[in-house]
Design a protein around this motif. Structure first.
Motif, PDB file in Angstrom:
ATOM      1  N   LYS A   3       0.597  -1.095   0.037  1.00 18.74           N
ATOM      2  CA  LYS A   3       0.160   0.002  -0.037  1.00 18.74           C
ATOM      3  C   LYS A   3       0.936   1.155  -0.084  1.00 18.74           C
ATOM      4  O   LYS A   3       2.022   1.338   0.784  1.00 18.74           O
ATOM      5  CB  LYS A   3      -0.795   0.012   1.075  1.00 18.74           C
ATOM      6  CG  LYS A   3      -1.800  -1.236   1.464  1.00 18.74           C
ATOM      7  CD  LYS A   3      -3.160  -1.143   0.489  1.00 18.74           C
ATOM      8  CE  LYS A   3      -4.162  -1.886   0.788  1.00 18.74           C
ATOM      9  NZ  LYS A   3      -5.272  -1.867   0.246  1.00 18.74           N
ATOM     10  N   SER A  88       7.593  -1.136   2.939  1.00 17.02           N
ATOM     11  CA  SER A  88       6.591  -2.123   3.438  1.00 17.02           C
ATOM     12  C   SER A  88       6.698  -3.228   4.171  1.00 17.02           C
ATOM     13  O   SER A  88       6.081  -3.672   5.198  1.00 17.02           O
ATOM     14  CB  SER A  88       5.971  -2.426   2.247  1.00 17.02           C
ATOM     15  OG  SER A  88       4.471  -3.159   2.279  1.00 17.02           O
ATOM     16  N   ASN A  91       6.775  -2.489   7.858  1.00 17.18           N
ATOM     17  CA  ASN A  91       5.556  -2.081   8.354  1.00 17.18           C
ATOM     18  C   ASN A  91       5.412  -0.568   8.436  1.00 17.18           C
ATOM     19  O   ASN A  91       4.715  -0.103   9.219  1.00 17.18           O
ATOM     20  CB  ASN A  91       4.996  -2.724   9.704  1.00 17.18           C
ATOM     21  CG  ASN A  91       4.760  -4.107   9.356  1.00 17.18           C
ATOM     22  OD1 ASN A  91       3.820  -4.711   8.532  1.00 17.18           O
ATOM     23  ND2 ASN A  91       5.175  -5.101  10.349  1.00 17.18           N
ATOM     24  N   LEU A  93       4.540   2.956   6.466  1.00 15.42           N
ATOM     25  CA  LEU A  93       3.623   3.488   5.180  1.00 15.42           C
ATOM     26  C   LEU A  93       4.565   4.522   4.201  1.00 15.42           C
ATOM     27  O   LEU A  93       5.291   5.452   4.787  1.00 15.42           O
ATOM     28  CB  LEU A  93       2.493   4.423   5.756  1.00 15.42           C
ATOM     29  CG  LEU A  93       1.742   5.178   4.677  1.00 15.42           C
ATOM     30  CD1 LEU A  93       1.086   4.282   3.896  1.00 15.42           C
ATOM     31  CD2 LEU A  93       0.755   5.994   5.388  1.00 15.42           C
ATOM     32  N   LEU A 302      -6.090   1.859   4.052  1.00 10.80           N
ATOM     33  CA  LEU A 302      -4.852   0.909   4.564  1.00 10.80           C
ATOM     34  C   LEU A 302      -5.703  -0.135   5.253  1.00 10.80           C
ATOM     35  O   LEU A 302      -5.020  -1.150   5.675  1.00 10.80           O
ATOM     36  CB  LEU A 302      -4.014   1.592   5.517  1.00 10.80           C
ATOM     37  CG  LEU A 302      -3.222   2.660   5.073  1.00 10.80           C
ATOM     38  CD1 LEU A 302      -2.516   3.361   6.183  1.00 10.80           C
ATOM     39  CD2 LEU A 302      -2.048   2.124   4.114  1.00 10.80           C
TER      40      LEU A 302
END
Length: 307
Positions: A3, A88, A91, A93, A302
């Motif tokens: 994302k 990513s 973890n 963004l 998300l």
């Protein structure tokens, strides 16, 4: 799937400030999408975040090259994809902030940009035309070889012209049609906009502030070394001051030229993002709670919960 959030919109609308705020709140790190902020010692004219801001939130693709190095959209695409993948995995963004529509499109659509940047036998020919100021010849080549790209890309940007020509020659397809069909990441595009008079005033105020911060000294450095700085010498905020250094124009007229070119650039940016990309737009004047709305929508994107 990975994302990614990208913050886009016209220059001076507040993308950097929003990126900093979101990065702090959402455990993110910033990836600059700007083709000039990668250069060391070009800080004011490229509107980099302050040294303090660069420390508070990790930034990527800022101050990674000397000003005499060439940096292409292919370089950006390759490095940005690696950074995004690594963030990513931790973890974090990934927040892509700013930049041109074409840079972002290359990343989102995983464009096939041909082979290595130096393996095209025609590159030297094209670069020589760029260095000698013959942008009209580059335009003519592109119009002849890729009429579709000629209608869509920024014809005043020699680097875009060269890349479009190279892609057509190396892949046989227009750069405007390049998409390998493999979606490698999921992007949510946050677009900031404002009423035109307010945006233009923000641009004018920014230029005045840049002057107070020392823009003239930075531009003089670019002017004095222009033969070795092929990309910086064409940057808005630098090239307009060259006539002043040469004694051919007043400082006031050159600063007005910077403001005018910045306004035109802002208009082109907005038009590109509006017409070419799926952007969720927020008017910073109409919506007083736009930052809250943006954060809420990002959390939904998300897969988190909206408080």
């Amino acid at each position: 799937m990975i994302k990614v959030v990208a913050i886009v919109g016209p220059t001076a609308v507040g993308k950097s400030a929003l990126g900093l705020k979101l990065a702090k709140k959402l455990n993110g790190e910033i990836i600059s999408g700007d083709s000039m902020q990668i250069y060391r010692n070009l800080d004011i004219g490229t509107a980099k975040d302050s040294p303090e801001e660069l420390i508070k939130v990790p930034h990527h693709l800022v101050n990674i090259c000397d000003a005499d190095q060439r940096y292409t959209v292919k370089d950006f695409q390759s490095r940005a994809k690696t950074i995004i993948t690594n963030l990513s995995a931790k973890n974090k963004l990934p927040l892509v902030v700013g930049g041109t529509g074409f840079y972002l499109s290359s990343l989102i659509n995983n464009l096939n940009l041909g082979g290595k940047k130096d393996d095209n036998e025609y590159r030297q020919e094209l670069v020589e035309l760029e260095n000698s100021g013959q942008i009209d010849k580059l335009q003519a080549i592109l119009k002849d070889e890729d009429p579709l790209a000629f209608q869509q890309i920024d014809l005043e940007n020699s680097r875009r012209l060269i890349r479009a020509i190279e892609v057509m020659r190396s892949t046989g397809k227009s750069i405007t049609e390049q998409n390998n069909g493999q979606k490698w990441a999921d992007f949510y595009l946050v677009g900031l906009t404002d009423e035109r008079p307010k945006l233009y005033q923000r641009i004018n105020d920014r230029v005045d502030k840049m002057v107070q911060m020392g823009l003239l000294d930075e531009a003089k450095y670019v002017y004095d070394n222009r033969d070795n700085l092929p990309q910086a010498k064409n940057g808005i905020g630098y090239k307009e001051l060259f006539p002043y250094f040469e004694g051919k124009a007043s400082l006031e007229s050159c600063l007005e030229e910077i403001k005018k070119n910045s306004r035109h650039f802002a208009k082109r940016q907005f038009t590109y993002f509006r017409n070419q990309m799926d952007v969720d737009w927020y008017n910073i004047s109409d919506d007083k709670n736009y930052q809250i709305d943006i954060e809420s929508n990002i959390l939904k994107f998300l897969g988190g919960k909206d408080d």
